[in-house]
Design a protein around this motif. Structure first.
Motif, PDB file in Angstrom:
ATOM      1  N   CYS A  88      64.980 -63.823  74.507  1.00  0.00           N
ATOM      2  CA  CYS A  88      64.243 -62.721  73.886  1.00  0.00           C
ATOM      3  C   CYS A  88      63.899 -61.690  74.970  1.00  0.00           C
ATOM      4  O   CYS A  88      63.286 -62.033  75.989  1.00  0.00           O
ATOM      5  CB  CYS A  88      62.958 -63.266  73.256  1.00  0.00           C
ATOM      6  SG  CYS A  88      61.872 -61.951  72.677  1.00  0.00           S
TER       7      CYS A  88
ATOM      8  N   HIS B 238      55.475 -59.619  64.873  1.00  0.00           N
ATOM      9  CA  HIS B 238      56.141 -59.744  66.168  1.00  0.00           C
ATOM     10  C   HIS B 238      55.103 -59.497  67.264  1.00  0.00           C
ATOM     11  O   HIS B 238      54.298 -58.562  67.148  1.00  0.00           O
ATOM     12  CB  HIS B 238      57.281 -58.710  66.272  1.00  0.00           C
ATOM     13  CG  HIS B 238      58.173 -58.954  67.451  1.00  0.00           C
ATOM     14  ND1 HIS B 238      57.829 -58.599  68.733  1.00  0.00           N
ATOM     15  CD2 HIS B 238      59.395 -59.544  67.540  1.00  0.00           C
ATOM     16  CE1 HIS B 238      58.802 -58.949  69.564  1.00  0.00           C
ATOM     17  NE2 HIS B 238      59.763 -59.529  68.864  1.00  0.00           N
ATOM     18  N   PRO B 239      55.097 -60.306  68.318  1.00  0.00           N
ATOM     19  CA  PRO B 239      54.082 -60.132  69.364  1.00  0.00           C
ATOM     20  C   PRO B 239      54.099 -58.733  69.997  1.00  0.00           C
ATOM     21  O   PRO B 239      53.046 -58.242  70.435  1.00  0.00           O
ATOM     22  CB  PRO B 239      54.456 -61.202  70.398  1.00  0.00           C
ATOM     23  CG  PRO B 239      55.111 -62.266  69.592  1.00  0.00           C
ATOM     24  CD  PRO B 239      55.897 -61.525  68.531  1.00  0.00           C
TER      25      PRO B 239
ATOM     26  N   PRO C 152      66.144 -64.327  69.586  1.00  0.00           N
ATOM     27  CA  PRO C 152      65.884 -64.558  68.162  1.00  0.00           C
ATOM     28  C   PRO C 152      66.568 -63.510  67.296  1.00  0.00           C
ATOM     29  O   PRO C 152      66.614 -62.335  67.665  1.00  0.00           O
ATOM     30  CB  PRO C 152      64.356 -64.429  68.052  1.00  0.00           C
ATOM     31  CG  PRO C 152      63.944 -63.624  69.230  1.00  0.00           C
ATOM     32  CD  PRO C 152      64.953 -63.859  70.315  1.00  0.00           C
TER      33      PRO C 152
ATOM     34  N   CYS D 208      55.537 -61.409  76.967  1.00  0.00           N
ATOM     35  CA  CYS D 208      54.994 -61.987  75.736  1.00  0.00           C
ATOM     36  C   CYS D 208      54.018 -63.130  76.035  1.00  0.00           C
ATOM     37  O   CYS D 208      54.379 -64.093  76.713  1.00  0.00           O
ATOM     38  CB  CYS D 208      56.130 -62.507  74.862  1.00  0.00           C
ATOM     39  SG  CYS D 208      55.534 -63.190  73.308  1.00  0.00           S
TER      40      CYS D 208
ATOM     41  N   CYS E 245      61.518 -62.795  66.080  1.00  0.00           N
ATOM     42  CA  CYS E 245      60.695 -63.646  66.953  1.00  0.00           C
ATOM     43  C   CYS E 245      60.851 -65.083  66.471  1.00  0.00           C
ATOM     44  O   CYS E 245      60.783 -65.341  65.267  1.00  0.00           O
ATOM     45  CB  CYS E 245      59.227 -63.219  66.882  1.00  0.00           C
ATOM     46  SG  CYS E 245      58.121 -64.369  67.738  1.00  0.00           S
ATOM     47  N   HIS E 246      61.028 -66.025  67.418  1.00  0.00           N
ATOM     48  CA  HIS E 246      61.147 -67.431  67.022  1.00  0.00           C
ATOM     49  C   HIS E 246      59.892 -67.914  66.297  1.00  0.00           C
ATOM     50  O   HIS E 246      59.931 -68.896  65.566  1.00  0.00           O
ATOM     51  CB  HIS E 246      61.374 -68.307  68.260  1.00  0.00           C
ATOM     52  CG  HIS E 246      62.697 -68.054  68.937  1.00  0.00           C
ATOM     53  ND1 HIS E 246      63.896 -68.129  68.286  1.00  0.00           N
ATOM     54  CD2 HIS E 246      62.990 -67.713  70.229  1.00  0.00           C
ATOM     55  CE1 HIS E 246      64.882 -67.864  69.135  1.00  0.00           C
ATOM     56  NE2 HIS E 246      64.359 -67.596  70.309  1.00  0.00           N
ATOM     57  N   PHE E 247      58.776 -67.241  66.551  1.00  0.00           N
ATOM     58  CA  PHE E 247      57.499 -67.717  65.995  1.00  0.00           C
ATOM     59  C   PHE E 247      56.857 -66.682  65.072  1.00  0.00           C
ATOM     60  O   PHE E 247      55.630 -66.574  65.001  1.00  0.00           O
ATOM     61  CB  PHE E 247      56.560 -68.108  67.153  1.00  0.00           C
ATOM     62  CG  PHE E 247      57.176 -69.124  68.049  1.00  0.00           C
ATOM     63  CD1 PHE E 247      57.279 -70.449  67.661  1.00  0.00           C
ATOM     64  CD2 PHE E 247      57.719 -68.738  69.280  1.00  0.00           C
ATOM     65  CE1 PHE E 247      57.901 -71.375  68.479  1.00  0.00           C
ATOM     66  CE2 PHE E 247      58.333 -69.659  70.103  1.00  0.00           C
ATOM     67  CZ  PHE E 247      58.436 -70.994  69.692  1.00  0.00           C
TER      68      PHE E 247
ATOM     69  N   CYS F 108      62.319 -69.162  74.178  1.00  0.00           N
ATOM     70  CA  CYS F 108      62.378 -67.692  74.223  1.00  0.00           C
ATOM     71  C   CYS F 108      63.182 -67.218  75.434  1.00  0.00           C
ATOM     72  O   CYS F 108      63.767 -66.137  75.415  1.00  0.00           O
ATOM     73  CB  CYS F 108      60.976 -67.100  74.310  1.00  0.00           C
ATOM     74  SG  CYS F 108      59.855 -67.724  73.059  1.00  0.00           S
TER      75      CYS F 108
ATOM     76  N   PHE G  71      61.734 -59.583  75.143  1.00  0.00           N
ATOM     77  CA  PHE G  71      60.296 -59.344  75.325  1.00  0.00           C
ATOM     78  C   PHE G  71      59.621 -60.494  76.085  1.00  0.00           C
ATOM     79  O   PHE G  71      58.463 -60.392  76.441  1.00  0.00           O
ATOM     80  CB  PHE G  71      59.647 -59.154  73.932  1.00  0.00           C
ATOM     81  CG  PHE G  71      58.211 -58.724  73.972  1.00  0.00           C
ATOM     82  CD1 PHE G  71      57.820 -57.560  74.634  1.00  0.00           C
ATOM     83  CD2 PHE G  71      57.221 -59.481  73.354  1.00  0.00           C
ATOM     84  CE1 PHE G  71      56.492 -57.168  74.679  1.00  0.00           C
ATOM     85  CE2 PHE G  71      55.885 -59.100  73.385  1.00  0.00           C
ATOM     86  CZ  PHE G  71      55.513 -57.935  74.049  1.00  0.00           C
ATOM     87  N   HIS G  72      60.372 -61.588  76.369  1.00  0.00           N
ATOM     88  CA  HIS G  72      59.681 -62.784  76.880  1.00  0.00           C
ATOM     89  C   HIS G  72      58.904 -62.554  78.181  1.00  0.00           C
ATOM     90  O   HIS G  72      57.835 -63.135  78.344  1.00  0.00           O
ATOM     91  CB  HIS G  72      60.642 -63.999  76.962  1.00  0.00           C
ATOM     92  CG  HIS G  72      61.478 -64.078  78.204  1.00  0.00           C
ATOM     93  ND1 HIS G  72      62.843 -63.871  78.210  1.00  0.00           N
ATOM     94  CD2 HIS G  72      61.139 -64.351  79.491  1.00  0.00           C
ATOM     95  CE1 HIS G  72      63.294 -64.030  79.438  1.00  0.00           C
ATOM     96  NE2 HIS G  72      62.296 -64.295  80.222  1.00  0.00           N
TER      97      HIS G  72
ATOM     98  N   ARG H 226      53.139 -65.397  74.108  1.00  0.00           N
ATOM     99  CA  ARG H 226      53.509 -66.614  73.383  1.00  0.00           C
ATOM    100  C   ARG H 226      54.798 -67.248  73.910  1.00  0.00           C
ATOM    101  O   ARG H 226      55.260 -68.242  73.357  1.00  0.00           O
ATOM    102  CB  ARG H 226      53.761 -66.283  71.911  1.00  0.00           C
ATOM    103  CG  ARG H 226      52.522 -65.957  71.124  1.00  0.00           C
ATOM    104  CD  ARG H 226      52.891 -65.537  69.725  1.00  0.00           C
ATOM    105  NE  ARG H 226      51.717 -65.321  68.913  1.00  0.00           N
ATOM    106  CZ  ARG H 226      51.176 -66.239  68.115  1.00  0.00           C
ATOM    107  NH1 ARG H 226      51.727 -67.428  68.010  1.00  0.00           N
ATOM    108  NH2 ARG H 226      50.091 -65.969  67.431  1.00  0.00           N
ATOM    109  N   ALA H 227      55.409 -66.663  74.932  1.00  0.00           N
ATOM    110  CA  ALA H 227      56.751 -67.111  75.335  1.00  0.00           C
ATOM    111  C   ALA H 227      56.775 -68.588  75.746  1.00  0.00           C
ATOM    112  O   ALA H 227      55.878 -69.070  76.441  1.00  0.00           O
ATOM    113  CB  ALA H 227      57.246 -66.247  76.484  1.00  0.00           C
TER     114      ALA H 227
HETATM  115 FE1  SF4 Z   1      57.519 -63.777  72.250  1.00  0.00          FE
HETATM  116 FE2  SF4 Z   1      59.221 -65.789  72.070  1.00  0.00          FE
HETATM  117 FE3  SF4 Z   1      58.711 -64.290  69.951  1.00  0.00          FE
HETATM  118 FE4  SF4 Z   1      60.099 -63.291  71.982  1.00  0.00          FE
HETATM  119  S1  SF4 Z   1      60.701 -64.978  70.638  1.00  0.00           S
HETATM  120  S2  SF4 Z   1      58.482 -62.274  70.911  1.00  0.00           S
HETATM  121  S3  SF4 Z   1      59.101 -64.265  73.695  1.00  0.00           S
HETATM  122  S4  SF4 Z   1      57.288 -65.638  71.028  1.00  0.00           S
END
Ligand code: SF4
Length: 341
Positions: A301, A264-265, A319, A307, A332-334, A314, A303-304, A309-310
């Motif tokens: 999310c 998770h980021p 997620p 984040c 996390c989607h990723f 997100c 955390f976006h 990676r957002a």
């Molecule tokens: Fe980051 Fe998106 Fe994962 Fe949330 S879902 S932690 S914003 S990459």
């Protein structure tokens, strides 16, 4: 209709498979400024003899979940809106109040962060420990004081027998925390929840208290839930970790895996902010921004806004906490990309 934030079975296994199971727990506070969603659909489990760390910044909901387990939420304004807290398969929340109290005192006990506030300044430490035996076991005053002295000895308070009649202010911070641990151990619980037990102590004393908890765990096989914001304490003590952000668990797994390959980021950001001896001279990379108010959790999310990676997804879709490997979950989607980074 809102989807659950955890996939089914996120507490791992069937109900009753583990010593302590928190399953889909949500806690809200109704305030004049709106509803604070302090704990959102949190699930985790603890086995006998295991140490689970719940890691998060202040305001992430970790202490509120512990208070919900111990039945000491200030209610109102706090309200458990969903979930189960199972001890040996029995949901504590469905038990009559009397049985809940007994279960919580005898089977699950707590070490608080601030021993000076948790202890009563007017009574001797011996009498406060002895009270546990008198209330729960109906032990005579003399026998209860003897047991209190034995426990103070067990938590390695020097000259324990001569100190039972001392008051809390006559003890150092580290010794007061030992008194708190003695009280938590008094009824030989199966689980101890330690909420930031070393935060107020200096580093040397912190290490002594952690060593003491782990030694006691080896002696009686209790499970420990260690609530902390301190990555160093987690790395040294825990078997598994649940990382909390904005009231929910965003990653779980074994310490080795989560610390070496975060999924998770937010966890990755925490790891990047630790100073390392092999990177002396290079800059630390703290996570930008600050955690959201639990009264205004961002859509999608949580955390976006912080984040790196957002993406648009997100900002619209929260997620779910899903399995990303054996015993590992990430919200996390990723998550797979983060794992492979
Ligand atoms: Fe980051 Fe998106 Fe994962 Fe949330 S879902 S932690 S914003 S990459």
């Amino acid at each position: 209709m809102n989807l659950p934030l955890t996939e089914p079975g996120a507490a791992d296994g069937a109900p009753g498979d583990h010593l302590l199971e928190v399953d889909g727990l949500s806690v809200e506070f109704r305030t004049d400024h709106g509803t604070v969603r302090a704990v959102r659909d949190v699930s985790w489990h603890l086995d006998k003899g295991e140490t689970l760390a719940i890691l998060g910044e202040s305001g992430s909901g970790k202490s509120v979940s512990a208070q919900a387990i111990m039945g000491i939420l200030d209610s109102p304004p706090a309200r458990i809106t969903s979930g189960e807290i199972r001890f040996n398969g029995t949901d504590l929340l469905t038990l009559p109040a009397e049985e809940q109290r007994a279960m919580r005192g005898e089977q699950v006990s707590m070490v608080f962060q601030d021993a000076l506030s948790a202890l009563n300044p007017v009574f001797t430490v011996g009498s406060q420990i002895a009270e546990m035996f008198r209330v729960h076991r109906g032990t005579s005053k003399k026998e209860a004081m003897d047991k209190a002295a034995e426990l103070m000895d067990r938590v390695r308070i020097p000259g324990a027998r001569n100190r039972v009649k001392d008051h809390p202010h006559q003890f150092s911070g580290g010794m007061r925390q030992r008194v708190m641990i003695a009280m938590a151990l008094a009824l030989d619980p199966a689980v101890i929840i330690a909420d930031e037990p070393t935060t107020a102590l200096d580093v040397t004393v912190q290490a002594q208290i952690i060593d003491l908890l782990l030694d006691l765990q080896r002696e009686n096989g209790m499970g420990i839930v260690l609530i902390t914001h301190d990555l160093g304490v987690v790395a040294e003590t825990a078997d598994r970790v649940g990382v909390m952000y904005a009231g929910r668990i965003v990653e779980t797994g074994s310490i080795e895996e989560v610390f070496s390959r975060p999924a998770h980021p937010y966890t990755a950001g925490l790891m990047n902010s630790i100073p390392r001896v092999d990177q002396i001279g290079s800059r630390l990379s703290p996570i930008v921004g600050s955690p959201p108010s639990l009264a205004a959790i961002p859509v999608g999310c949580a955390f976006h806004p912080r984040c790196p990676r957002a993406v648009d997804l997100c900002r619209s879709e929260d997620p779910r906490l899903v399995e990303v490997g054996p015993g590992r979950r990430s919200a996390c989607h990723f998550a797979k990309d983060v794992l492979d980074a």
